[in-house]
Design an enzyme around this catalytic site. Structure first.
Site, PDB file in Angstrom:
ATOM      1  N   HIS A 204       0.816  -1.224   0.000  1.00  0.00           N
ATOM      2  CA  HIS A 204       0.000   0.000   0.000  1.00  0.00           C
ATOM      3  C   HIS A 204       0.853   1.279   0.000  1.00  0.00           C
ATOM      4  CE1 HIS A 204      -3.310  -2.657   1.049  1.00  0.00           C
ATOM      5  NE2 HIS A 204      -2.673  -3.050   2.124  1.00  0.00           N
TER       6      HIS A 204
HETATM    7  O1  RIB Z   1      -4.782   0.459   4.912  1.00  0.00           O
HETATM    8  C1  RIB Z   1      -3.410   0.322   4.691  1.00  0.00           C
HETATM    9  C2  RIB Z   1      -2.628   1.301   5.523  1.00  0.00           C
HETATM   10  O2  RIB Z   1      -2.811   1.013   6.912  1.00  0.00           O
HETATM   11  C3  RIB Z   1      -1.139   1.281   5.304  1.00  0.00           C
HETATM   12  O3  RIB Z   1      -0.638   2.580   5.432  1.00  0.00           O
HETATM   13  C4  RIB Z   1      -0.628   0.423   6.430  1.00  0.00           C
HETATM   14  O4  RIB Z   1       0.729   0.668   6.724  1.00  0.00           O
HETATM   15  C5  RIB Z   1      -1.536   0.834   7.540  1.00  0.00           C
HETATM   16  O5  RIB Z   1      -1.095   2.054   8.069  1.00  0.00           O
END
Ligand code: RIB
Ligand code: CA
Length: 320
Positions: A236
């Site tokens: 992500h």
């Molecule tokens: O939903 C994904 C996010 O949530 C990413 O930034 C992960 O590191 C958590 O913070």
């Protein structure tokens, strides 16, 4: 490009940090930390250890929010382990956080710069939202914010809310409503930004301490997703870096985004007005697709670049 990296490291934040520090076009002035993947104490320690490991103790680490603007806190040990870096043990560091907190550091870095500063966010938007509220003159001085957060019609905290926005919808609303140009990498695109296990193995075989660290972060992050049937690790947070420095590998649409702060079933939703139903000013570039192969190449390239630029002659990462 002058940059502040606001994050909650975090395994995928770790990969994003490696790519950011491996990008010569980013002049990273500060890391500001926030709760999210773990407590802000842990995410701050992780940022300090990371910078020590890559030989960049010159970069400030400013501790930020331990809870949302509503006073709530939620962390994710089921993904990122008890420390935020799960089974990845970086060497201890003697380095300490900067004397100013995240809000004051954002203001200081942005205002002392002779050019506009960009912000990358990979955690809840509490620090940035509070900074903009306290210092409205920041708005004209920030060139853009590249956010990992949100989604179009899907979620990982409820059916429509992604964790970073859900963790602090009020702060997210302040940021999206600020008028600062935003690039949003939401779950729609980050679930396509996968690194397969065989590619994690290739990264590990690059053989440098940085490559082993990146492979360790990816493998540990993938464990959570593999158990849910994913065929690759959705990295992500790396999307927030890649969509800033390697825009051409993403498909983006320009539209208005509202953040749902009160919904009984929809709190934390990013309401992306793809059809311009409200006719509001378009405040965000939304990443809707990514060239996955190019994304993985981008990561490998930045790992190699950082490996060449750093002085990592300390203990090696063994992934224990
Ligand atoms: O939903 C994904 C996010 O949530 C990413 O930034 C992960 O590191 C958590 O913070
Ligand atoms: Ca994160």
């Amino acid at each position: 490009m002058k940059v502040i990296f606001d994050c909650d490291p975090g395994l995928d934040d770790g990969v994003a940090l490696i790519a950011a520090f491996g990008s010569d076009d980013l002049d990273i002035k500060a890391i500001t930390t926030v709760f999210g993947c773990s407590t802000v104490e842990n995410t701050t320690t992780n940022a300090l250890k990371f910078l020590d490991f890559i030989g960049r103790e010159d970069v400030k680490v400013a501790k930020g929010a331990s809870m949302s603007m509503e006073g709530k806190t939620d962390i994710a040990p089921f993904v990122h382990g008890e420390t935020g870096f799960k089974n990845i043990f970086l060497p201890e560091t003697k380095n300490k956080p900067y004397e100013k907190n995240a809000i004051e550091t954002i203001y200081e870095v942005v205002m002392e710069s002779d050019e506009k500063t960009f912000i990358i966010t990979t955690g809840p938007l509490t620090n940035v939202g509070q900074a903009i509220s306290r210092y409205p003159d920041l708005v004209e001085r920030i060139g853009g914010i590249s956010i990992m957060g949100g989604a179009i019609g899907m979620g990982n905290k409820n059916p429509v809310a992604e964790a970073n926005i859900w963790n602090d919808p009020i702060a997210a609303k302040i940021v999206f409503d600020s008028g600062i140009p935003i690039t949003m990498s939401g779950l729609n695109v980050t679930f396509k930004a996968k690194v397969y296990e065989k590619e994690i193995e290739e990264i590990k075989k690059i053989g440098t301490p940085i490559a082993k660290l990146a492979a360790g972060f990816l493998q540990a992050h993938f464990e959570f997703y593999k158990a849910q049937g994913f065929d690759g690790d959705p990295v992500h947070d790396l999307c927030a870096v890649a969509s800033l420095v390697k825009k051409d590998i993403f498909t983006m649409v320009h539209c208005h985004v509202d953040v749902e702060t009160k919904g009984e079933f929809t709190k934390g939703e990013t309401v992306v007005d793809l059809q311009n139903k409200y006719g509001k000013v378009k405040n965000s570039f939304i990443c809707t697709d990514v060239d996955r192969d190019a994304f993985v190449e981008f990561l490998k390239d930045r790992i190699v670049k950082l490996s060449k630029s750093v002085y990592v002659e300390k203990e090696k990462i063994d992934g224990k």
